[in-house]
Enzyme design. Structure first.
Site, PDB file in Angstrom:
ATOM      1  N   THR A 224     -17.945  -1.590   1.711  1.00 44.94           N
ATOM      2  CA  THR A 224     -18.294  -3.015   1.668  1.00 44.94           C
ATOM      3  C   THR A 224     -16.965  -3.758   1.704  1.00 44.94           C
ATOM      4  O   THR A 224     -16.042  -3.383   0.987  1.00 44.94           O
ATOM      5  CB  THR A 224     -19.045  -3.386   0.375  1.00 44.94           C
ATOM      6  OG1 THR A 224     -18.246  -3.014  -0.749  1.00 44.94           O
ATOM      7  CG2 THR A 224     -20.380  -2.686   0.272  1.00 44.94           C
TER       8      THR A 224
ATOM      9  N   ARG B 189     -25.034 -11.510  -4.286  1.00 43.84           N
ATOM     10  CA  ARG B 189     -26.141 -10.774  -3.646  1.00 43.84           C
ATOM     11  C   ARG B 189     -27.471 -11.230  -4.229  1.00 43.84           C
ATOM     12  O   ARG B 189     -28.467 -11.378  -3.516  1.00 43.84           O
ATOM     13  CB  ARG B 189     -25.979  -9.269  -3.877  1.00 43.84           C
ATOM     14  CG  ARG B 189     -24.920  -8.639  -3.006  1.00 43.84           C
ATOM     15  CD  ARG B 189     -24.759  -7.157  -3.302  1.00 43.84           C
ATOM     16  NE  ARG B 189     -23.765  -6.566  -2.415  1.00 43.84           N
ATOM     17  CZ  ARG B 189     -23.000  -5.544  -2.725  1.00 43.84           C
ATOM     18  NH1 ARG B 189     -23.096  -4.979  -3.920  1.00 43.84           N
ATOM     19  NH2 ARG B 189     -22.133  -5.067  -1.866  1.00 43.84           N
TER      20      ARG B 189
ATOM     21  N   ASP C 225       0.864  -1.178   0.000  1.00 39.12           N
ATOM     22  CA  ASP C 225       0.000   0.000   0.000  1.00 39.12           C
ATOM     23  C   ASP C 225       0.899   1.226   0.000  1.00 39.12           C
ATOM     24  O   ASP C 225       1.978   1.213   0.607  1.00 39.12           O
ATOM     25  CB  ASP C 225      -0.904  -0.002   1.250  1.00 39.12           C
ATOM     26  CG  ASP C 225      -2.112   0.903   1.091  1.00 39.12           C
ATOM     27  OD1 ASP C 225      -3.240   0.397   1.036  1.00 39.12           O
ATOM     28  OD2 ASP C 225      -1.909   2.148   1.022  1.00 39.12           O
TER      29      ASP C 225
ATOM     30  N   ASP D 149     -22.211  -9.065  -7.182  1.00 40.99           N
ATOM     31  CA  ASP D 149     -23.616  -8.757  -7.484  1.00 40.99           C
ATOM     32  C   ASP D 149     -24.413 -10.067  -7.624  1.00 40.99           C
ATOM     33  O   ASP D 149     -25.561 -10.160  -7.186  1.00 40.99           O
ATOM     34  CB  ASP D 149     -23.713  -7.968  -8.799  1.00 40.99           C
ATOM     35  CG  ASP D 149     -22.661  -6.880  -8.864  1.00 40.99           C
ATOM     36  OD1 ASP D 149     -22.992  -5.700  -8.823  1.00 40.99           O
ATOM     37  OD2 ASP D 149     -21.453  -7.239  -8.913  1.00 40.99           O
TER      38      ASP D 149
ATOM     39  N   ARG E  88     -18.672   9.273 -12.558  1.00 38.55           N
ATOM     40  CA  ARG E  88     -17.994   8.001 -12.767  1.00 38.55           C
ATOM     41  C   ARG E  88     -16.767   8.169 -13.661  1.00 38.55           C
ATOM     42  O   ARG E  88     -15.777   7.477 -13.516  1.00 38.55           O
ATOM     43  CB  ARG E  88     -18.966   6.980 -13.370  1.00 38.55           C
ATOM     44  CG  ARG E  88     -19.922   6.465 -12.306  1.00 38.55           C
ATOM     45  CD  ARG E  88     -20.552   5.190 -12.696  1.00 38.55           C
ATOM     46  NE  ARG E  88     -21.311   5.345 -13.927  1.00 38.55           N
ATOM     47  CZ  ARG E  88     -21.731   4.330 -14.650  1.00 38.55           C
ATOM     48  NH1 ARG E  88     -21.456   3.113 -14.269  1.00 38.55           N
ATOM     49  NH2 ARG E  88     -22.435   4.523 -15.733  1.00 38.55           N
TER      50      ARG E  88
ATOM     51  N   HIS F 200     -20.272  -3.909 -13.895  1.00 44.83           N
ATOM     52  CA  HIS F 200     -20.461  -3.900 -12.437  1.00 44.83           C
ATOM     53  C   HIS F 200     -20.840  -2.456 -12.104  1.00 44.83           C
ATOM     54  O   HIS F 200     -19.978  -1.599 -11.937  1.00 44.83           O
ATOM     55  CB  HIS F 200     -19.161  -4.310 -11.731  1.00 44.83           C
ATOM     56  CG  HIS F 200     -19.184  -4.053 -10.251  1.00 44.83           C
ATOM     57  ND1 HIS F 200     -20.020  -4.704  -9.390  1.00 44.83           N
ATOM     58  CD2 HIS F 200     -18.477  -3.175  -9.485  1.00 44.83           C
ATOM     59  CE1 HIS F 200     -19.820  -4.249  -8.164  1.00 44.83           C
ATOM     60  NE2 HIS F 200     -18.892  -3.328  -8.193  1.00 44.83           N
TER      61      HIS F 200
ATOM     62  N   GLY G 212      -6.753   2.241  -4.857  1.00 48.98           N
ATOM     63  CA  GLY G 212      -7.433   3.304  -5.585  1.00 48.98           C
ATOM     64  C   GLY G 212      -8.369   4.072  -4.696  1.00 48.98           C
ATOM     65  O   GLY G 212      -8.514   3.763  -3.511  1.00 48.98           O
ATOM     66  N   ALA G 213      -8.980   5.051  -5.302  1.00 50.12           N
ATOM     67  CA  ALA G 213      -9.899   5.891  -4.544  1.00 50.12           C
ATOM     68  C   ALA G 213     -11.324   5.386  -4.719  1.00 50.12           C
ATOM     69  O   ALA G 213     -11.645   4.759  -5.723  1.00 50.12           O
ATOM     70  CB  ALA G 213      -9.789   7.316  -5.060  1.00 50.12           C
TER      71      ALA G 213
HETATM   72  P1  NAD Z   1      -9.803   1.894   0.774  1.00 50.46           P
HETATM   73  O1  NAD Z   1      -9.687   3.349   0.563  1.00 50.46           O
HETATM   74  O2  NAD Z   1     -10.102   1.371   2.140  1.00 50.46           O
HETATM   75  O3  NAD Z   1      -8.443   1.174   0.290  1.00 50.46           O
HETATM   76  C1  NAD Z   1      -7.763   1.556  -0.865  1.00 50.46           C
HETATM   77  C2  NAD Z   1      -6.280   1.515  -0.538  1.00 50.46           C
HETATM   78  O4  NAD Z   1      -5.554   1.753  -1.754  1.00 50.46           O
HETATM   79  C3  NAD Z   1      -5.850   2.586   0.469  1.00 50.46           C
HETATM   80  O5  NAD Z   1      -5.286   1.977   1.612  1.00 50.46           O
HETATM   81  C4  NAD Z   1      -4.819   3.422  -0.303  1.00 50.46           C
HETATM   82  O6  NAD Z   1      -3.753   3.873   0.499  1.00 50.46           O
HETATM   83  C5  NAD Z   1      -4.364   2.418  -1.357  1.00 50.46           C
HETATM   84  N1  NAD Z   1      -3.766   3.063  -2.529  1.00 50.46           N
HETATM   85  C6  NAD Z   1      -4.218   4.135  -3.225  1.00 50.46           C
HETATM   86  N2  NAD Z   1      -3.368   4.408  -4.226  1.00 50.46           N
HETATM   87  C7  NAD Z   1      -2.361   3.502  -4.164  1.00 50.46           C
HETATM   88  C8  NAD Z   1      -1.190   3.281  -4.919  1.00 50.46           C
HETATM   89  N3  NAD Z   1      -0.860   4.074  -5.943  1.00 50.46           N
HETATM   90  N4  NAD Z   1      -0.380   2.245  -4.578  1.00 50.46           N
HETATM   91  C9  NAD Z   1      -0.688   1.460  -3.519  1.00 50.46           C
HETATM   92  N5  NAD Z   1      -1.796   1.627  -2.761  1.00 50.46           N
HETATM   93  C10 NAD Z   1      -2.616   2.638  -3.082  1.00 50.46           C
HETATM   94  O7  NAD Z   1     -10.875   1.375  -0.273  1.00 50.46           O
HETATM   95  P2  NAD Z   1     -11.644  -0.023  -0.223  1.00 50.46           P
HETATM   96  O8  NAD Z   1     -12.934   0.144   0.475  1.00 50.46           O
HETATM   97  O9  NAD Z   1     -10.698  -1.091   0.203  1.00 50.46           O
HETATM   98  O10 NAD Z   1     -11.990  -0.198  -1.776  1.00 50.46           O
HETATM   99  C11 NAD Z   1     -10.937  -0.410  -2.699  1.00 50.46           C
HETATM  100  C12 NAD Z   1     -11.485  -0.415  -4.116  1.00 50.46           C
HETATM  101  O11 NAD Z   1     -12.300  -1.572  -4.305  1.00 50.46           O
HETATM  102  C13 NAD Z   1     -12.381   0.795  -4.448  1.00 50.46           C
HETATM  103  O12 NAD Z   1     -12.119   1.210  -5.771  1.00 50.46           O
HETATM  104  C14 NAD Z   1     -13.792   0.229  -4.346  1.00 50.46           C
HETATM  105  O13 NAD Z   1     -14.708   0.946  -5.130  1.00 50.46           O
HETATM  106  C15 NAD Z   1     -13.529  -1.168  -4.890  1.00 50.46           C
HETATM  107  N6  NAD Z   1     -14.566  -2.158  -4.570  1.00 50.46           N
HETATM  108  C16 NAD Z   1     -14.933  -2.955  -5.586  1.00 50.46           C
HETATM  109  C17 NAD Z   1     -15.912  -3.898  -5.386  1.00 50.46           C
HETATM  110  C18 NAD Z   1     -16.299  -4.787  -6.553  1.00 50.46           C
HETATM  111  O14 NAD Z   1     -17.263  -5.551  -6.480  1.00 50.46           O
HETATM  112  N7  NAD Z   1     -15.563  -4.716  -7.665  1.00 50.46           N
HETATM  113  C19 NAD Z   1     -16.515  -4.033  -4.123  1.00 50.46           C
HETATM  114  C20 NAD Z   1     -16.076  -3.221  -3.075  1.00 50.46           C
HETATM  115  C21 NAD Z   1     -15.081  -2.272  -3.317  1.00 50.46           C
END
Ligand code: NAD
Length: 322
Positions: A239, A159, A43, A156, A96, A183, A87-88
């Site tokens: 989530t 769910r 991270d 999904d 989006r 998604h 990511g964010a």
């Molecule tokens: P979070 O903010 O808790 O965790 C994201 C982490 O990424 C943070 O700790 C941040 O420091 C790290 N990060 C950011 N940029 C980075 C980089 N360049 N290098 C290394 N680390 C980096 O977010 P989260 O709740 O864990 O969600 C993470 C992602 O998963 C989000 O984009 C969210 O939308 C996605 N998500 C997807 C689904 C799905 O079904 N596809 C479900 C839930 C969440």
């Protein structure tokens, strides 16, 4: 890329990029499930990754041996699987496309750094918008299409199965149904193929659950599934449990070459006129990643919705220069 040092890694080895809500919970499922022998958490917030690794390690005396540590991109070397959750999240008011651009920029910087050290790993992209980032990762890395998978609509679909089982009072394991497409907003349930106990869902509802207003029931179920993520985020900020288990299921199918059919996001071509976009469709997940996707039968309405979903994704890709 392989050298002597590589051989010392414990196998199977999984690297998790992003140790936030999703990444850390996924690491916990790996630990509990005994799937991996080595897990590396990476991270940009090094302190967070170190803290998560410490916390997880302190539970190891209750479980089978597994090495969990934090690291840098070079520590991805010789990984069997790399899971990307970095990511964010979408901020209030953020479009989006803006979110896509933001996370695409992050991926442009991290993907080359990871694939350099783990060219043979299967990649599972989880960060949103997951279909866009799966496609972008493929293009940036130049890896074969099946080697990069998006978690897509696996969550999904889980769910949907749960909600159907709850509504019809039947074991989730007896429900067969998929959500396909993006998604996100344009995803769709494939009701024309949905079954409970081997019979069409409509017939099961009528004959075994005393439910006669089928259209109303199905709409209600899908509405609840579509709003579930939003509801959870409103209630607890993120989530993490069900997505972590969804990724664990994909992981298991890869490591054990299980040939599970999962609605992951994969590069689709020649399916109802849809080409060159990563989108969810039931696919065989094997040791190599996605082996093939299934050209399932859709009715006219579903076909239209699926094509629309693919077009929405293609438009976003065009808007961000892909
Ligand atoms: P979070 O903010 O808790 O965790 C994201 C982490 O990424 C943070 O700790 C941040 O420091 C790290 N990060 C950011 N940029 C980075 C980089 N360049 N290098 C290394 N680390 C980096 O977010 P989260 O709740 O864990 O969600 C993470 C992602 O998963 C989000 O984009 C969210 O939308 C996605 N998500 C997807 C689904 C799905 O079904 N596809 C479900 C839930 C969440």
């Amino acid at each position: 890329m392989k050298n002597k040092a590589t051989m010392s890694h414990l196998k199977p080895k999984i690297s998790v990029i992003g140790a936030g809500n999703v990444g850390s919970t996924y690491a916990y499922t790996l630990m509990i499930g005994g799937l991996a022998r080595e897990v590396v958490l990476i991270d940009k917030n090094h302190k967070l990754a170190r803290g998560i690794a410490m916390d997880l390690n302190h539970g190891l005396s209750f479980l089978s041996p597994i090495t969990i540590r934090s690291g840098e991109f070079q520590d991805c070397e010789d990984s069997d699987i790399v899971v990307i959750t970095a990511g964010a999240n979408r901020k209030p008011g953020q479009s989006r496309i803006d979110l896509a651009q933001n996370n695409v920029d992050i991926f442009k910087s991290i993907i080359p750094q990871i694939t350099r050290y783990a060219p043979y790993a299967v990649y599972i992209v989880v960060t949103n918008p997951v279909d866009i980032l799966t496609y972008v990762s493929l293009k940036i890395s130049g890896l074969p299409a099946g080697q990069i998978i998006g978690s897509g609509t696996v969550l999904d679909t889980a769910r949907l199965k749960y909600t159907i089982s709850d509504y019809y009072k039947v074991d989730t394991g007896n429900v067969h149904a998929y959500i396909i497409g993006e998604h996100g907003d344009t995803e769709l349930p494939v009701w024309s193929n949905a079954q409970i106990g081997g019979m069409p869902i409509e017939r099961y509802g009528r004959e075994y659950a005393g439910l006669n207003n089928i259209q109303h029931d199905l709409e209600k179920i899908f509405h609840s599934v579509k709003n579930a993520g939003k509801q959870i985020i409103e209630a607890k900020g993120a989530t993490n449990y069900s997505i972590a288990l969804s990724i664990q299921k994909i992981t298991r199918s890869i490591l054990r070459n299980e040939n599970s059919i999962l609605p992951v996001s994969t590069l689709v071509s020649n399916f109802y006129g849809v080409n060159d976009v990563c989108i969810s469709i039931p696919s065989h997940v094997t040791r190599k990643g996605v082996d093939k996707f299934l050209k399932i039968e859709l009715n006219e309405k579903e076909k239209e919705q699926f094509i629309h979903s693919a077009n929405v994704l293609k438009n976003i890709l065009k808007n961000i220069g892909f």
